[in-house]
Write an enzyme that holds these catalytic residues in place. Structure first.
Site, mmCIF file in Angstrom:
data_model
loop_
_atom_site.group_PDB
_atom_site.id
_atom_site.type_symbol
_atom_site.label_atom_id
_atom_site.label_comp_id
_atom_site.label_asym_id
_atom_site.label_seq_id
_atom_site.Cartn_x
_atom_site.Cartn_y
_atom_site.Cartn_z
ATOM 1 N N LYS A 1 -8.089 -2.495 0.821
ATOM 2 C CA LYS A 1 -7.065 -2.888 -0.147
ATOM 3 C C LYS A 1 -7.694 -3.888 -1.113
ATOM 4 O O LYS A 1 -7.576 -5.098 -0.953
ATOM 5 C CB LYS A 1 -5.845 -3.472 0.574
ATOM 6 N N GLU B 1 -1.597 10.231 -1.319
ATOM 7 C CA GLU B 1 -0.514 9.237 -1.341
ATOM 8 C C GLU B 1 -0.060 9.041 -2.773
ATOM 9 O O GLU B 1 -0.588 9.672 -3.691
ATOM 10 C CB GLU B 1 -0.994 7.913 -0.728
ATOM 11 N N ARG C 1 -5.270 -6.609 8.300
ATOM 12 C CA ARG C 1 -5.767 -5.660 7.286
ATOM 13 C C ARG C 1 -6.555 -6.398 6.206
ATOM 14 O O ARG C 1 -7.579 -5.909 5.739
ATOM 15 C CB ARG C 1 -4.606 -4.863 6.678
HETATM 16 N N1 PMP Z 1 -0.824 3.017 -0.603
HETATM 17 C C1 PMP Z 1 -1.237 2.176 -1.556
HETATM 18 C C2 PMP Z 1 -2.288 2.631 -2.499
HETATM 19 C C3 PMP Z 1 -0.679 0.895 -1.670
HETATM 20 O O1 PMP Z 1 -1.092 0.059 -2.622
HETATM 21 C C4 PMP Z 1 0.367 0.516 -0.784
HETATM 22 C C5 PMP Z 1 1.053 -0.801 -0.931
HETATM 23 N N2 PMP Z 1 0.285 -1.870 -0.509
HETATM 24 C C6 PMP Z 1 0.757 1.424 0.217
HETATM 25 C C7 PMP Z 1 0.143 2.659 0.268
HETATM 26 C C8 PMP Z 1 1.804 1.049 1.224
HETATM 27 O O2 PMP Z 1 1.267 0.158 2.154
HETATM 28 P P1 PMP Z 1 2.166 -0.921 2.903
HETATM 29 O O3 PMP Z 1 3.215 -0.159 3.641
HETATM 30 O O4 PMP Z 1 1.224 -1.605 3.804
HETATM 31 O O5 PMP Z 1 2.757 -1.792 1.867
#
Ligand code: PMP
Length: 288
Positions: free
Chosen positions: A149, A182, A50
């Site tokens: 990200k 989210e 990622r």
């Molecule tokens: N959405 C956002 C905006 C985030 O910053 C994160 C945390 N990194 C997640 C969802 C959850 O992603 P992950 O399960 O890969 O940590």
């Protein structure tokens, strides 16, 4: 703690970057939050992939190969003698001038911070979380895709501030058309009967790695797992709602905008998924 910074391990007091770093000046960079359990790094390959995808989209060349970066992550954990840890892997555009032009940044800055995991209060998991939806909409993918990200988290911080101002810990962000996306740092799921539903990435969510793990666990439990456009109405009338994220893992949600979710306590599917998740963190992962 020792921090990996551009090829060397330095004491955290010496782990500093330039005020001309475009990661700081413009949020021009990408990152990952990774966790280790019992000396195993959970979903390391997925996090590295990622990171490289985010970097590819913003045309940032990571100056280490995937294998080298994996080596650095492992070494950072070993150097600090950590068994259960939270890692922050960051690649910025590097030092440039005061203009935006990324071409002026000759060398990306790479750092890895490893720390003891700051566990969330246990009552969060036993009682569940109360959420509100906020006015700040999630970034539209056409402008700044939440699948990247990036170091630019102001969208999320503005939403988080709204939740905090209203006396809540976490916010639900909607899309420009009013669909559920989210939370500020976690993905959202709902359970309705045997269905496990979560918003599709095109509406503007990060493809969470915990999200994918939970979808896989749901499939194994013979739930019908689907990505679906969800409204607040769908959330209010779900049997169960929960959040997923690397740091938070699986957090039950018991109230949204004043509406009780299910019976107002963590649901059975959520609890089963939490147990199954705990199990995979014990047995899966890259050793260091
Ligand atoms: N959405 C956002 C905006 C985030 O910053 C994160 C945390 N990194 C997640 C969802 C959850 O992603 P992950 O399960 O890969 O940590």
């Amino acid at each position: 703690m020792k921090v990996y910074l551009n090829g060397a391990f330095v004491d955290e007091s010496k782990a500093v970057v330039s005020v001309f770093d475009h990661g700081l000046l413009y949020g021009d960079g990408v990152f990952e939050g990774i966790r280790s359990y019992h000396r195993r790094i959970f979903k390391l390959r997925e996090h590295i992939d990622r990171l490289f995808e985010s970097a590819h989209t913003i045309m940032l060349r990571i100056p280490l190969s995937r294998a080298e970066l994996i080596g650095v992550v492992k070494q950072t954990l070993r150097v600090n003698g950590l068994t259960n840890a939270y890692l922050r892997l960051v690649v910025t555009r590097g030092e440039g001038d005061l203009g935006l032009d990324p071409r002026k940044c000759a060398r990306p800055t790479v750092f890895v911070i490893a720390d003891k995991i700051q566990l969330y209060p246990q009552q969060l998991y036993s009682r569940g979380l109360e959420l509100i939806t906020v006015a700040t909409q999630r970034n539209v993918p056409e402008a700044l895709n939440p699948q990247i990200k990036s170091l630019n988290y102001l969208n999320n911080i503005l939403a988080k501030l709204e939740a905090i101002n209203a006396g809540y810990e976490e916010a639900i962000m909607l899309s420009s058309s009013g669909y559920v996306t989210e939370c500020t740092g976690e993905n959202l799921f709902l359970v309705k009967g045997r269905q496990l539903l979560t918003p599709p990435p095109f509406i503007g969510v990060l493809r969470g790695i915990t999200r994918q793990t939970v979808m896989d666990l749901g499939t194994r439990m013979r739930l019908t797992v689907r990505e679906e456009l969800l409204t607040r109405h769908d959330l209010f009338n779900a049997d169960e709602v929960f959040l997923t994220g690397t740091a938070a893992e699986i957090v039950p949600v018991v109230k949204i905008d004043g509406r009780l979710i299910g019976r107002g306590s963590p649901g059975i599917v959520t609890k089963r998924l939490q147990r199954a998740f705990r199990q995979v963190t014990r047995t899966a992962g890259v050793r260091y």
